[in-house]
Design an enzyme around this catalytic site. Sequence first.
Site, PDB file in Angstrom:
ATOM      1  N   GLN A  39      15.962  75.901  47.434  1.00  0.00           N
ATOM      2  CA  GLN A  39      15.121  75.055  48.283  1.00  0.00           C
ATOM      3  C   GLN A  39      15.764  73.726  48.675  1.00  0.00           C
ATOM      4  OE1 GLN A  39      11.613  75.848  45.460  1.00  0.00           O
ATOM      5  NE2 GLN A  39      10.585  75.633  47.430  1.00  0.00           N
ATOM      6  N   ARG A  96      13.832  68.152  36.904  1.00  0.00           N
ATOM      7  CA  ARG A  96      13.881  69.606  36.722  1.00  0.00           C
ATOM      8  C   ARG A  96      14.504  70.226  37.967  1.00  0.00           C
ATOM      9  NH1 ARG A  96       9.645  73.988  37.893  1.00  0.00           N
ATOM     10  NH2 ARG A  96      10.709  75.794  37.047  1.00  0.00           N
ATOM     11  N   HIS A 141      15.343  80.634  39.437  1.00  0.00           N
ATOM     12  CA  HIS A 141      14.242  80.277  40.331  1.00  0.00           C
ATOM     13  C   HIS A 141      14.408  81.133  41.593  1.00  0.00           C
ATOM     14  CE1 HIS A 141      11.165  76.894  41.205  1.00  0.00           C
ATOM     15  NE2 HIS A 141      11.075  77.738  42.218  1.00  0.00           N
ATOM     16  N   ASN A 186      11.463  80.870  36.296  1.00  0.00           N
ATOM     17  CA  ASN A 186      10.374  80.206  36.988  1.00  0.00           C
ATOM     18  C   ASN A 186       9.432  81.257  37.577  1.00  0.00           C
ATOM     19  OD1 ASN A 186       9.145  77.732  38.358  1.00  0.00           O
ATOM     20  ND2 ASN A 186       9.432  79.131  40.090  1.00  0.00           N
ATOM     21  N   GLU A 187       8.180  81.253  37.138  1.00  0.00           N
ATOM     22  CA  GLU A 187       7.153  82.111  37.741  1.00  0.00           C
ATOM     23  C   GLU A 187       7.602  83.557  37.945  1.00  0.00           C
ATOM     24  OE1 GLU A 187       5.705  80.270  41.321  1.00  0.00           O
ATOM     25  OE2 GLU A 187       5.030  78.478  40.297  1.00  0.00           O
ATOM     26  N   ASN A 318       3.160  75.847  35.829  1.00  0.00           N
ATOM     27  CA  ASN A 318       3.115  75.372  37.219  1.00  0.00           C
ATOM     28  C   ASN A 318       1.677  75.507  37.678  1.00  0.00           C
ATOM     29  OD1 ASN A 318       5.852  75.070  37.054  1.00  0.00           O
ATOM     30  ND2 ASN A 318       6.355  76.679  38.540  1.00  0.00           N
ATOM     31  N   TYR A 320      -1.182  74.218  40.570  1.00  0.00           N
ATOM     32  CA  TYR A 320      -1.465  73.530  41.830  1.00  0.00           C
ATOM     33  C   TYR A 320      -2.942  73.494  42.174  1.00  0.00           C
ATOM     34  CZ  TYR A 320       3.539  73.653  42.893  1.00  0.00           C
ATOM     35  OH  TYR A 320       4.892  73.461  42.868  1.00  0.00           O
ATOM     36  N   GLU A 391       5.452  71.980  37.234  1.00  0.00           N
ATOM     37  CA  GLU A 391       5.233  71.742  38.666  1.00  0.00           C
ATOM     38  C   GLU A 391       3.761  71.474  38.900  1.00  0.00           C
ATOM     39  OE1 GLU A 391       6.520  74.836  41.385  1.00  0.00           O
ATOM     40  OE2 GLU A 391       8.398  75.097  40.281  1.00  0.00           O
ATOM     41  N   TRP A 440       5.932  68.296  41.826  1.00  0.00           N
ATOM     42  CA  TRP A 440       6.606  69.101  42.840  1.00  0.00           C
ATOM     43  C   TRP A 440       6.257  68.499  44.183  1.00  0.00           C
ATOM     44  CZ3 TRP A 440      10.210  72.875  42.560  1.00  0.00           C
ATOM     45  CH2 TRP A 440      10.590  73.432  43.795  1.00  0.00           C
ATOM     46  N   GLU A 447      10.330  75.587  51.959  1.00  0.00           N
ATOM     47  CA  GLU A 447       9.167  76.132  51.265  1.00  0.00           C
ATOM     48  C   GLU A 447       9.077  77.651  51.478  1.00  0.00           C
ATOM     49  OE1 GLU A 447       7.303  75.395  48.911  1.00  0.00           O
ATOM     50  OE2 GLU A 447       5.518  76.615  49.177  1.00  0.00           O
ATOM     51  N   TRP A 448      10.127  78.360  51.040  1.00  0.00           N
ATOM     52  CA  TRP A 448      10.152  79.829  51.039  1.00  0.00           C
ATOM     53  C   TRP A 448       9.662  80.431  52.364  1.00  0.00           C
ATOM     54  CZ3 TRP A 448      13.370  80.500  47.318  1.00  0.00           C
ATOM     55  CH2 TRP A 448      13.302  79.719  46.164  1.00  0.00           C
ATOM     56  N   PHE A 456       6.183  69.187  50.666  1.00  0.00           N
ATOM     57  CA  PHE A 456       5.664  68.915  49.322  1.00  0.00           C
ATOM     58  C   PHE A 456       6.261  67.646  48.695  1.00  0.00           C
ATOM     59  CE2 PHE A 456       4.167  73.342  49.208  1.00  0.00           C
ATOM     60  CZ  PHE A 456       3.089  73.301  48.336  1.00  0.00           C
TER      61      PHE A 456
HETATM   62  C1  GBH Z   1       5.741  77.205  43.232  1.00  0.00           C
HETATM   63  O1  GBH Z   1       5.046  78.411  43.295  1.00  0.00           O
HETATM   64  C2  GBH Z   1       7.240  77.466  43.267  1.00  0.00           C
HETATM   65  O2  GBH Z   1       7.775  77.474  41.961  1.00  0.00           O
HETATM   66  C3  GBH Z   1       7.980  76.489  44.126  1.00  0.00           C
HETATM   67  O3  GBH Z   1       9.277  76.939  44.324  1.00  0.00           O
HETATM   68  C4  GBH Z   1       7.220  76.277  45.411  1.00  0.00           C
HETATM   69  O4  GBH Z   1       7.918  75.500  46.328  1.00  0.00           O
HETATM   70  C5  GBH Z   1       5.910  75.630  45.066  1.00  0.00           C
HETATM   71  O5  GBH Z   1       5.178  76.460  44.224  1.00  0.00           O
HETATM   72  C6  GBH Z   1       4.988  75.367  46.257  1.00  0.00           C
HETATM   73  O6  GBH Z   1       4.580  76.574  46.824  1.00  0.00           O
HETATM   74  O7  GBH Z   1      -0.666  82.679  49.857  1.00  0.00           O
HETATM   75  O8  GBH Z   1       0.478  84.756  50.300  1.00  0.00           O
HETATM   76  O9  GBH Z   1       1.383  82.697  51.159  1.00  0.00           O
HETATM   77  C7  GBH Z   1       3.637  78.297  43.221  1.00  0.00           C
HETATM   78  C8  GBH Z   1       3.012  79.634  43.402  1.00  0.00           C
HETATM   79  C9  GBH Z   1       3.522  81.218  45.095  1.00  0.00           C
HETATM   80  C10 GBH Z   1       1.549  79.857  45.200  1.00  0.00           C
HETATM   81  C11 GBH Z   1       3.309  81.644  46.517  1.00  0.00           C
HETATM   82  C12 GBH Z   1       1.372  80.251  46.614  1.00  0.00           C
HETATM   83  C13 GBH Z   1       1.798  81.757  48.360  1.00  0.00           C
HETATM   84  C14 GBH Z   1       1.544  83.181  48.623  1.00  0.00           C
HETATM   85  N1  GBH Z   1       2.916  79.931  44.811  1.00  0.00           N
HETATM   86  N2  GBH Z   1       1.924  81.537  46.916  1.00  0.00           N
HETATM   87  S1  GBH Z   1       0.624  83.335  50.086  1.00  0.00           S
END
Ligand code: GBH
Length: 493
Positions: A39, A96, A141, A186-187, A318, A320, A391, A440, A447-448, A456
């Site tokens: 990232q 981290r 990760h 991670n996750e 983690n 949120y 996170e 985070w 952001e993936w 973020f």
């Molecule tokens: C974290 O995942 C990650 O460790 C980190 O890399 C990332 O940047 C951060 O959160 C913020 O997202 O609703 O179908 O689009 C947290 C878990 C995984 C929660 C993906 C939200 C989205 C799937 N996240 N999920 S979707």
Amino acid sequence: MAKKEMFEDGDVGQASAGAVSRTDFPPNFVFGVATSAYQVEGAASEGGRGPSIWDAFCRNKGKIVDESDGEVAVDQYHRYKEDIDLIAKLGFDAYRFSISWSRIFPDGLGANLNDEGITYYNNLINTLLEKGIQPYVTLYHWDLPQHLHDSMGGWLNKQIVEYFGTYAETCFANFGDRVKNWVTFNEPLQTAVNGYCYGIFAPGRSENPSTEPYLVAHHQLLAHAAAVSIYRKKYKDKQGGQIGLVLDCEWAEANSDKLEDKVAAARRLDFQLGWYLHPIYYGDYPEVMRERLGDQLPKFSDEEIEMLRNSVDFVGLNHYTSRFIAHAEDSPEEGHFYKAQMMARIAQWEGGESIGKKAASEWLYVVPWGIRKALNYIAHRYQNPPIYITESGMDDEENDTPPIHEMLDDKLRVTYFKSYLAEVAQAIEDGADVRGYFAWSLLDNFEWAQGYTKRFGLIYVDYKNGLSRHPKSSAYWFLRFLKGDEGEHSKKE
Ligand code: GBH
């Protein structure tokens, strides 16, 4: 009393926002910021780094909303000194970050070590330590070396456990004299579910949604255990560090007092945390997962369970956001993994008002009381382990129309951190052994699947102007908070 009022009367949750100060936490409590390699690093084809499954995944049309990738990201590979300066100036104790496996072993196999990769992480670690910042290092990760995926099926193949062990040991041997806090994965849930059931994360598979995620999770658990066993046998005594696993958990609050809703909420937590923590603490997957999944869930041998048991020095969480959970025979959520949980995730109170303010991401509502509940849940169900919140944070939508100073004034993010931290302090008072909190993220980044459309960061990255860094109000809030200038006035006697 209506459910909502119950949550606001102070007993169950919502500590009054703004009343949090550094002195509400133990003196040795760690405050940090977090990122991950893919990232932020960029330099994806530089410094001898091999390709990873995220490089390949980003090239598939339609997978990343803005068709971007981590090729340059926010260029931390070249700007780590500037970034570390910022971390130090803001007063954080810890950073981290994750190591990119394919920067250490470009093909993942463990025979050809990339010296430039070792040098990069040595520089990063040494610069942190010079500034008095403790490195918290994640080994995985989500960025598997592409060659391991292509040549042997990556996480689907049990042999991956050995390759991961070799990679982990190389990191302990090279960096462990200075790195005292390690995270294996991670996750792992996100790799398993979004990588192999929904196909929205690398490697983008959804062909066998009811078997592959469980196999992938199984192999990640075994790889975790293998790495921990190597660390404890050969490194821990002389290096004196600790090692743990990071799990993600959206808090699941029963939607009503009905038994079936309470059971559904409990099931939801077992599918998130129990999936990984039950084998480690109780020797097998949660019973409810066995019931729901039958033979789709792999079995552990006695020897494997022996390795897994007690294989964490701490639990990384983690966290949120939160949802109300209702029982649902036929889940409204799409796809195997949610259907298997027989529940509905609800983001509204009974009256229709939303559970909290919505951040930019669809899934993210600001729900401070959820973190206290999640922490207490882990404490009670898993023998009160040391917990680090590895996170926690929220995002704003990328928007290049308003002037930059408006983007920098992230009031909701300040509220998020104040109110979540107040709840963490409450959880510590409740008896949870919480040792640290990592925001985070240090800065806006890739952001993936959402690419660069979500921000973020505590620090704004100006993608249009040479990736320059600009601290947001939330960064300055942390600076005052960490110095002890924040919250004191409003503290109760
Ligand atoms: C974290 O995942 C990650 O460790 C980190 O890399 C990332 O940047 C951060 O959160 C913020 O997202 O609703 O179908 O689009 C947290 C878990 C995984 C929660 C993906 C939200 C989205 C799937 N996240 N999920 S979707």
